[in-house]
Motif scaffolding. Structure first.
Motif, PDB file in Angstrom:
ATOM      1  N   ALA A   1       5.079  -7.169  -4.503  1.00 15.81           N
ATOM      2  CA  ALA A   1       5.021  -5.808  -3.981  1.00 15.81           C
ATOM      3  C   ALA A   1       6.372  -5.309  -3.474  1.00 15.81           C
ATOM      4  O   ALA A   1       6.740  -4.158  -3.717  1.00 15.81           O
TER       5      ALA A   1
ATOM      6  N   GLN B   1      -5.749  -1.911  -9.751  1.00 12.43           N
ATOM      7  CA  GLN B   1      -5.104  -0.751 -10.372  1.00 12.43           C
ATOM      8  C   GLN B   1      -5.989  -0.155 -11.454  1.00 12.43           C
ATOM      9  O   GLN B   1      -6.101   1.079 -11.574  1.00 12.43           O
TER      10      GLN B   1
ATOM     11  N   GLN C   1      -4.771   2.169  -7.741  1.00 13.97           N
ATOM     12  CA  GLN C   1      -3.770   1.880  -6.715  1.00 13.97           C
ATOM     13  C   GLN C   1      -2.601   1.116  -7.321  1.00 13.97           C
ATOM     14  O   GLN C   1      -2.789   0.219  -8.145  1.00 13.97           O
ATOM     15  N   ASP C   2      -1.405   1.470  -6.886  1.00 16.41           N
ATOM     16  CA  ASP C   2      -0.198   0.813  -7.375  1.00 16.41           C
ATOM     17  C   ASP C   2      -0.225  -0.664  -7.005  1.00 16.41           C
ATOM     18  O   ASP C   2      -0.673  -1.037  -5.915  1.00 16.41           O
ATOM     19  N   GLU C   3       0.260  -1.504  -7.921  1.00 16.04           N
ATOM     20  CA  GLU C   3       0.286  -2.946  -7.664  1.00 16.04           C
ATOM     21  C   GLU C   3       1.162  -3.306  -6.479  1.00 16.04           C
ATOM     22  O   GLU C   3       0.964  -4.349  -5.845  1.00 16.04           O
ATOM     23  N   ARG C   4       2.139  -2.456  -6.169  1.00 12.42           N
ATOM     24  CA  ARG C   4       3.070  -2.761  -5.078  1.00 12.42           C
ATOM     25  C   ARG C   4       2.521  -2.384  -3.710  1.00 12.42           C
ATOM     26  O   ARG C   4       3.174  -2.623  -2.694  1.00 12.42           O
ATOM     27  N   LEU C   5       1.331  -1.784  -3.694  1.00  7.88           N
ATOM     28  CA  LEU C   5       0.744  -1.355  -2.429  1.00  7.88           C
ATOM     29  C   LEU C   5      -0.156  -2.457  -1.891  1.00  7.88           C
ATOM     30  O   LEU C   5      -1.243  -2.703  -2.412  1.00  7.88           O
TER      31      LEU C   5
END
Length: 255
Positions: free
Chosen positions: A7, A227, A232-236
């Motif tokens: 992330a 995702q 939702q973004d993978e980095r969140l």
């Protein structure tokens, strides 16, 4: 550790990761144990129906009339067991990524798999292929390291310690060695035992690599499933200062 690195490209230290795991271990345990506990409860209900409802004259007729309810419990039991088989790899990552409760992780995992079963299948197959290829490489390196070291040292050794310690054909295959004879000195036998212990340590290290790969791959699979299902973004992921179980900023947290 995998979630933080993916992330934010942040490498947690082993101490930080262990402190987090120790602090939240009840959640990890509940996430893994709750589905099986529910399955045990449902199985116990079926046993109770069979013991009390089928063995008492008169009551068995009522049990026969209401057998559809037993079938419903059996269906829920099968659904729970199959769901656990399909979702078990997502339970721990859900707690780690979202910092949610164990029950919430079960709900998230079940929902993702039911919403995108083909996605889950593709991700799991990809992860298993990576595991197989990675293990092939690790197995070759570990086996060659052990056997080459043993052969090199044994070529200049004038006792049977190396022979008694054995050699490996595969990292998880039994160590092949010759049993110590009565003519072997006790120092030779002890040396062979110590060498075998070091060889077993290599086996444990490979097992540790497998465990590490499974945890890392499961985390990536969870992020991909989240995702695909929620967008939702993978980095969140959850960070200290956010509301537990959500990705919302808590009071006083800097944006």
């Amino acid at each position: 550790m995998e979630a933080c690195q993916h992330a934010a490209n942040e490498r947690l230290t082993m101490r930080d990761a262990m402190n987090h795991s120790i602090e939240y271990w009840p959640r990890f345990l509940v996430a893994l144990a709750m589905p099986m506990l529910l399955a045990v409860v449902m199985y116990g209900i079926l046993l109770l129906i069979g013991f009390a409802g089928m063995n008492i004259p008169g009551l068995n007729i009522l049990t026969g009339l209401l057998y559809g309810l037993a079938l419903l419990v059996g269906f829920l039991l099968v659904l729970l067991l199959l769901g656990y088989s399909a979702c078990s790899t997502l339970l721990i990552p859900a707690v780690a990524v979202e910092n949610c409760e164990g029950a919430d992780s079960m709900q998230r995992a079940w929902a993702y798999v039911l919403n995108r079963p083909l996605h889950m299948l593709v991700y799991l197959v990809t992860a298993l292929v990576g595991l197989a290829l990675g293990f092939l490489v690790v197995n070759v390196f570990a086996t060659m390291t052990i056997n080459l070291t043993s052969s090199s040292i044994g070529a200049a050794t004038f006792n049977d310690a190396i022979i008694e310690a054995g050699r490996m054909t595969s990292v998880f295959a039994p160590i092949e060695g010759r049993a110590s004879g009565e003519s072997s000195m006790w120092t030779t036998t002890w040396t062979a035992g110590l060498i075998s212990t070091w060889m077993m340590l290599v086996q444990y290290m490979v097992a540790g690599w497998i465990f590490s790969y499974v945890m890392a791959a499961s985390t990536r699979v969870y992020l991909l499933m989240r995702q695909a299902c929620d967008g939702q973004d993978e980095r969140l992921i959850w960070w200290p200062g956010m509301v537990e179980g959500t990705l919302s900023d808590g009071p006083g947290r800097d944006a």
